[in-house]
Design a protein around this motif. Sequence first.
Motif, PDB file in Angstrom:
ATOM      1  N   ALA A 113      12.515 -80.268 -33.255  1.00  0.00           N
ATOM      2  CA  ALA A 113      12.284 -81.701 -33.445  1.00  0.00           C
ATOM      3  C   ALA A 113      10.836 -82.044 -33.733  1.00  0.00           C
ATOM      4  N   ASP A 114       9.933 -81.101 -33.581  1.00  0.00           N
ATOM      5  CA  ASP A 114       8.518 -81.376 -33.849  1.00  0.00           C
ATOM      6  C   ASP A 114       8.289 -81.557 -35.341  1.00  0.00           C
ATOM      7  N   ASP A 115       7.053 -82.075 -35.640  1.00  0.00           N
ATOM      8  CA  ASP A 115       6.705 -82.404 -37.022  1.00  0.00           C
ATOM      9  C   ASP A 115       6.458 -81.130 -37.808  1.00  0.00           C
ATOM     10  N   PRO A 116       7.287 -80.870 -38.820  1.00  0.00           N
ATOM     11  CA  PRO A 116       7.089 -79.642 -39.589  1.00  0.00           C
ATOM     12  C   PRO A 116       5.875 -79.713 -40.517  1.00  0.00           C
ATOM     13  N   THR A 117       5.326 -80.922 -40.732  1.00  0.00           N
ATOM     14  CA  THR A 117       4.206 -81.060 -41.668  1.00  0.00           C
ATOM     15  C   THR A 117       2.858 -80.964 -40.971  1.00  0.00           C
ATOM     16  N   TYR A 118       2.873 -80.898 -39.659  1.00  0.00           N
ATOM     17  CA  TYR A 118       1.623 -80.892 -38.909  1.00  0.00           C
ATOM     18  C   TYR A 118       1.599 -79.659 -38.027  1.00  0.00           C
ATOM     19  N   GLY A 119       0.720 -78.810 -38.296  1.00  0.00           N
ATOM     20  CA  GLY A 119       0.552 -77.624 -37.489  1.00  0.00           C
ATOM     21  C   GLY A 119       1.740 -76.680 -37.595  1.00  0.00           C
ATOM     22  N   ASN A 120       1.923 -75.836 -36.563  1.00  0.00           N
ATOM     23  CA  ASN A 120       3.008 -74.847 -36.522  1.00  0.00           C
ATOM     24  C   ASN A 120       4.043 -75.174 -35.465  1.00  0.00           C
ATOM     25  N   SER A 121       4.055 -76.431 -35.033  1.00  0.00           N
ATOM     26  CA  SER A 121       4.993 -76.784 -33.960  1.00  0.00           C
ATOM     27  C   SER A 121       6.449 -76.576 -34.369  1.00  0.00           C
ATOM     28  N   ALA A 122       6.774 -76.720 -35.630  1.00  0.00           N
ATOM     29  CA  ALA A 122       8.160 -76.587 -36.091  1.00  0.00           C
ATOM     30  C   ALA A 122       8.371 -75.319 -36.903  1.00  0.00           C
ATOM     31  N   LYS A 123       7.410 -74.408 -36.932  1.00  0.00           N
ATOM     32  CA  LYS A 123       7.569 -73.158 -37.671  1.00  0.00           C
ATOM     33  C   LYS A 123       8.243 -72.138 -36.755  1.00  0.00           C
ATOM     34  N   LEU A 124       9.498 -71.757 -37.139  1.00  0.00           N
ATOM     35  CA  LEU A 124      10.337 -70.931 -36.273  1.00  0.00           C
ATOM     36  C   LEU A 124      10.349 -69.488 -36.761  1.00  0.00           C
ATOM     37  N   VAL A 125      10.507 -68.607 -35.796  1.00  0.00           N
ATOM     38  CA  VAL A 125      10.648 -67.169 -36.063  1.00  0.00           C
ATOM     39  C   VAL A 125      11.807 -66.662 -35.202  1.00  0.00           C
ATOM     40  N   GLY A 178       5.234 -70.284 -35.017  1.00  0.00           N
ATOM     41  CA  GLY A 178       5.192 -69.063 -35.805  1.00  0.00           C
ATOM     42  C   GLY A 178       5.346 -67.813 -34.983  1.00  0.00           C
ATOM     43  N   GLY A 179       5.933 -67.960 -33.789  1.00  0.00           N
ATOM     44  CA  GLY A 179       6.160 -66.814 -32.933  1.00  0.00           C
ATOM     45  C   GLY A 179       4.965 -66.432 -32.100  1.00  0.00           C
ATOM     46  N   HIS A 180       3.884 -67.176 -32.196  1.00  0.00           N
ATOM     47  CA  HIS A 180       2.692 -66.828 -31.437  1.00  0.00           C
ATOM     48  C   HIS A 180       2.846 -67.240 -29.991  1.00  0.00           C
ATOM     49  N   MET A 181       1.920 -66.736 -29.227  1.00  0.00           N
ATOM     50  CA  MET A 181       1.931 -67.024 -27.813  1.00  0.00           C
ATOM     51  C   MET A 181       1.714 -68.521 -27.589  1.00  0.00           C
ATOM     52  N   GLY A 182       2.403 -69.051 -26.646  1.00  0.00           N
ATOM     53  CA  GLY A 182       2.315 -70.472 -26.340  1.00  0.00           C
ATOM     54  C   GLY A 182       3.384 -71.289 -27.033  1.00  0.00           C
ATOM     55  N   GLY A 183       4.112 -70.691 -27.964  1.00  0.00           N
ATOM     56  CA  GLY A 183       5.184 -71.413 -28.614  1.00  0.00           C
ATOM     57  C   GLY A 183       6.414 -71.541 -27.722  1.00  0.00           C
ATOM     58  N   LEU A 184       7.245 -72.529 -28.041  1.00  0.00           N
ATOM     59  CA  LEU A 184       8.514 -72.740 -27.317  1.00  0.00           C
ATOM     60  C   LEU A 184       9.636 -71.992 -28.026  1.00  0.00           C
ATOM     61  N   SER A 185      10.700 -71.662 -27.276  1.00  0.00           N
ATOM     62  CA  SER A 185      11.802 -70.858 -27.847  1.00  0.00           C
ATOM     63  C   SER A 185      13.154 -71.341 -27.339  1.00  0.00           C
ATOM     64  N   GLY A 186      14.211 -70.944 -28.079  1.00  0.00           N
ATOM     65  CA  GLY A 186      15.599 -71.205 -27.700  1.00  0.00           C
ATOM     66  C   GLY A 186      16.459 -70.010 -28.082  1.00  0.00           C
ATOM     67  N   THR A 187      17.578 -69.800 -27.430  1.00  0.00           N
ATOM     68  CA  THR A 187      18.438 -68.630 -27.679  1.00  0.00           C
ATOM     69  C   THR A 187      19.874 -69.078 -27.920  1.00  0.00           C
ATOM     70  N   THR A 188      20.657 -68.170 -28.500  1.00  0.00           N
ATOM     71  CA  THR A 188      22.099 -68.345 -28.705  1.00  0.00           C
ATOM     72  C   THR A 188      22.774 -66.999 -28.588  1.00  0.00           C
ATOM     73  N   LYS A 189      24.070 -67.024 -28.284  1.00  0.00           N
ATOM     74  CA  LYS A 189      24.863 -65.800 -28.162  1.00  0.00           C
ATOM     75  C   LYS A 189      25.786 -65.672 -29.373  1.00  0.00           C
ATOM     76  N   VAL A 190      25.860 -64.468 -29.880  1.00  0.00           N
ATOM     77  CA  VAL A 190      26.719 -64.186 -31.032  1.00  0.00           C
ATOM     78  C   VAL A 190      27.663 -63.052 -30.634  1.00  0.00           C
ATOM     79  N   THR A 191      29.001 -63.321 -30.704  1.00  0.00           N
ATOM     80  CA  THR A 191      30.018 -62.295 -30.440  1.00  0.00           C
ATOM     81  C   THR A 191      30.477 -61.725 -31.778  1.00  0.00           C
ATOM     82  N   ILE A 192      30.247 -60.468 -31.973  1.00  0.00           N
ATOM     83  CA  ILE A 192      30.563 -59.814 -33.248  1.00  0.00           C
ATOM     84  C   ILE A 192      31.704 -58.827 -33.004  1.00  0.00           C
ATOM     85  N   THR A 193      32.797 -58.994 -33.779  1.00  0.00           N
ATOM     86  CA  THR A 193      33.980 -58.136 -33.666  1.00  0.00           C
ATOM     87  C   THR A 193      34.082 -57.264 -34.899  1.00  0.00           C
ATOM     88  N   LEU A 194      34.309 -55.984 -34.664  1.00  0.00           N
ATOM     89  CA  LEU A 194      34.522 -55.072 -35.780  1.00  0.00           C
ATOM     90  C   LEU A 194      35.985 -55.153 -36.199  1.00  0.00           C
TER      91      LEU A 194
END
Length: 795
Positions: A185-197, A241-257
């Motif tokens: 939700a951060d501003d993608p045009t200002y800084g790296n707050s919305a740059k995700l890795v 950008g994945g640097h230290m101090g950035g915020l993160s979120g996770t998700t689970k993916v179930t993969i079936t062969l």
Amino acid sequence: MKANYCLHAILVCLGMLANSQALSNEKLNHLRPLHSHHEKGKEGQVLQRSKRGWVWNQFFVIEEYTGPDPVLVGRLHSDIDSGDGNIKYILSGEGAGTIFVIDDKSGNIHATKTLDREERAQYTLMAQAVDRDTNRPLEPPSEFIVKVQDINDNPPEFLHENYHANVPERSNVGTSVIQVTASDADDPTYGNSAKLVYSILEGQPYFSVEAQTGIIRTALPNMDREAKEEYHVVIQAKDMGGHMGGLSGTTKVTITLTDVNDNPPKFPQSVYQMSVSEAAVPGEEVGRLKAKDPDIGENGLVTYNIIDGDGMELFEISTDYETQEGVVKLKKPVDFETKKAYSLKVEAANVHIDPKFISNGPFKDTVTVKIAVEDADEPPMFLAPSYIHEVQENAAAGTIVGRVHAKDPDAAGSPIRYSIDRHTDLDRYFSIGQEDGFIKTTKPLDREETAWLNISVFATEFHNRHQEAKVPVAIRVIDVNDNAPKFAAPYEGFICESDQTKPVSNQPIVSISAEDKDDTANGPRFLFSLPPEIVHNPNFTVRDNRDNTAGVYVKRGGFSRQKQDLYLLPIVISDGGIPPMSSTNTLTIKVCGCDVNGALLSCNAEAYVLNAGLSTGALVAILACIVILLVIVVLFVTLRRQKKEPLIVFEEEDVRENIITYDDEGGGEEDTEAFDIATLQNPDGINGFIPRKDIKPEYQYMPRPGLRPAPNSVDVDDFINTRIQEADNDPTAPPYDSIQIYGYEGRGSVAGSLSSLESATTDSDLDYDYLQNWGPRFKKLADLYGSKDTFDDDS
């Protein structure tokens, strides 16, 4: 808290630096206060031009500031402001007075509330400088924007909390599985707050994720579904950008062969043992076998086939698709005594084959199936499914027709006993030897009655009578020439009487044919001829047409009905059998009258006599006269009878009295002479007065002395006269009395009287007026039989 405050202080400083930099870059005419310049126009008119005198640029405020003091957003200042406090600054617009406040003297703007850029990124405000005392605008209103400066206060969020994906097993490394996407939700045009890795936290080394796109790919080759079917992968998205101090979120993916056909079917054992009874019928299940295939769905479908073995003709195999088993069934009956064991080679193969894995080897497997035949107590078996025998008709009883033969197929070889089916009546024509199976006749047979006889013969084991077999036997009766031919129909010939000079016709008077009950082999051709004793018959002759027919011809003319009106011609018919049979048949030939064209008129001799003397018109006249005379006679007799004897009165009330019945019951045991008139006498009334029983007289009279008793003779005339005199002189009888009952049954009758009028009263309400003429006659007739003789009017 201190760190957060320092961060906000740094951001405020940065904002002030940005504002100062913006002010340094602003044009000078935008920084000066507005003042007036007087210029002359074309016509000498003085024009006045105003200039802006505000000192500010676009302002910024840090979001989520939580310090103790309001945040300084910026300062409004006009170049006409000399600092004496005469200028008043006014702020209006979005958030003015609530979120943003201004110091009306210095023009400093402060934010009084914590702002959230994700809720609102900027505010539009209006600034104005007025005279403090008069509120006269010193500057025209000017619009400016306050932007909320973004900070990294929102972690990345995935679109789904859990993802599900499928990938075929054995996929190559790098095969795309699924793409996960997160947003910030951060501003993608200002800084790296919305740059995700993106990065993978769990699921290695099987899967990997692209850092910039979030695409998950396979990381190991030949992943096998049969080894592990489901994997759980955790993907992380981190901002800054994945640097230290950035915020993160996770998700689970179930993969079936998902399954691919990468495994051939395999039998768990190399040999299967089965058994079948020799008493089993075709279609009966012998056993089951199963090849295991770890694949699922259509990739695991297996089909079974018998590819080799000595029992391929006797057994078959099919697939039970519900259980994926091969079902071995009996195709033809087996015989323990013939062969005790069979071997089959069964192949199991996949129905659907993936071409990518053919190179890995054949997707099929084979196994050996050994089937043992079990002995069973079988019923006897005839050597033939049916029998056909022949016997000549009229053969003597005991003639051998033929033989049936059966045997016990079991190794024990039980003796066989034979019998004929008793459910039909054909067993009365034949008998069978219980031990040898020879069929014989019990009476002579007639082919003309029945040409084929069908019987059923049973064969039963001697030691087990429940084991039996049945076979049909057809017996053909062979024809012999035992029937003579005869006329095919009752033939009758007609010839016209003619004179001697009339020529004889060449046409036959009748064509005849014959029939023979024997087979055509014993009479395919019939011969017609006259008997030897009349072969020279002067009147008729027979000509054989050689086609089983013959014609009868006239040899002369001049036939006369007066001399002879009927001829009986014997004809001999012979067949062609061995030995030949013949019969003599009589043909009736009538002599008839014909017209000039030869058409028959009459064949009766009486008609000839009439026709010879009278013409047709005369005969018709005579017949008419006879009919008229008969009518006249009938009318005359009828009128005379009606005039003299009016016997019947047609009034309705008198019809009931016209029926008179004489109830003679006979003379009892003494009535031995049917015509003895003496039996009609009443012995009790010969010598005295006989009282009447039908009426009750008012006075009793003695018998008249002058009357003599009726003689005991058979003179009918004397008897009748006597009775008439008694009736005429009887004072007790009314002249109209007609009720007479003859009740005398003779002496010695044990039956007694059968008359129903014995108990009748003498009172009568009948009207006898209509009997005035007939009453005396009946009375006289009744008196002939005595006082007991009465005619019952009710009868």
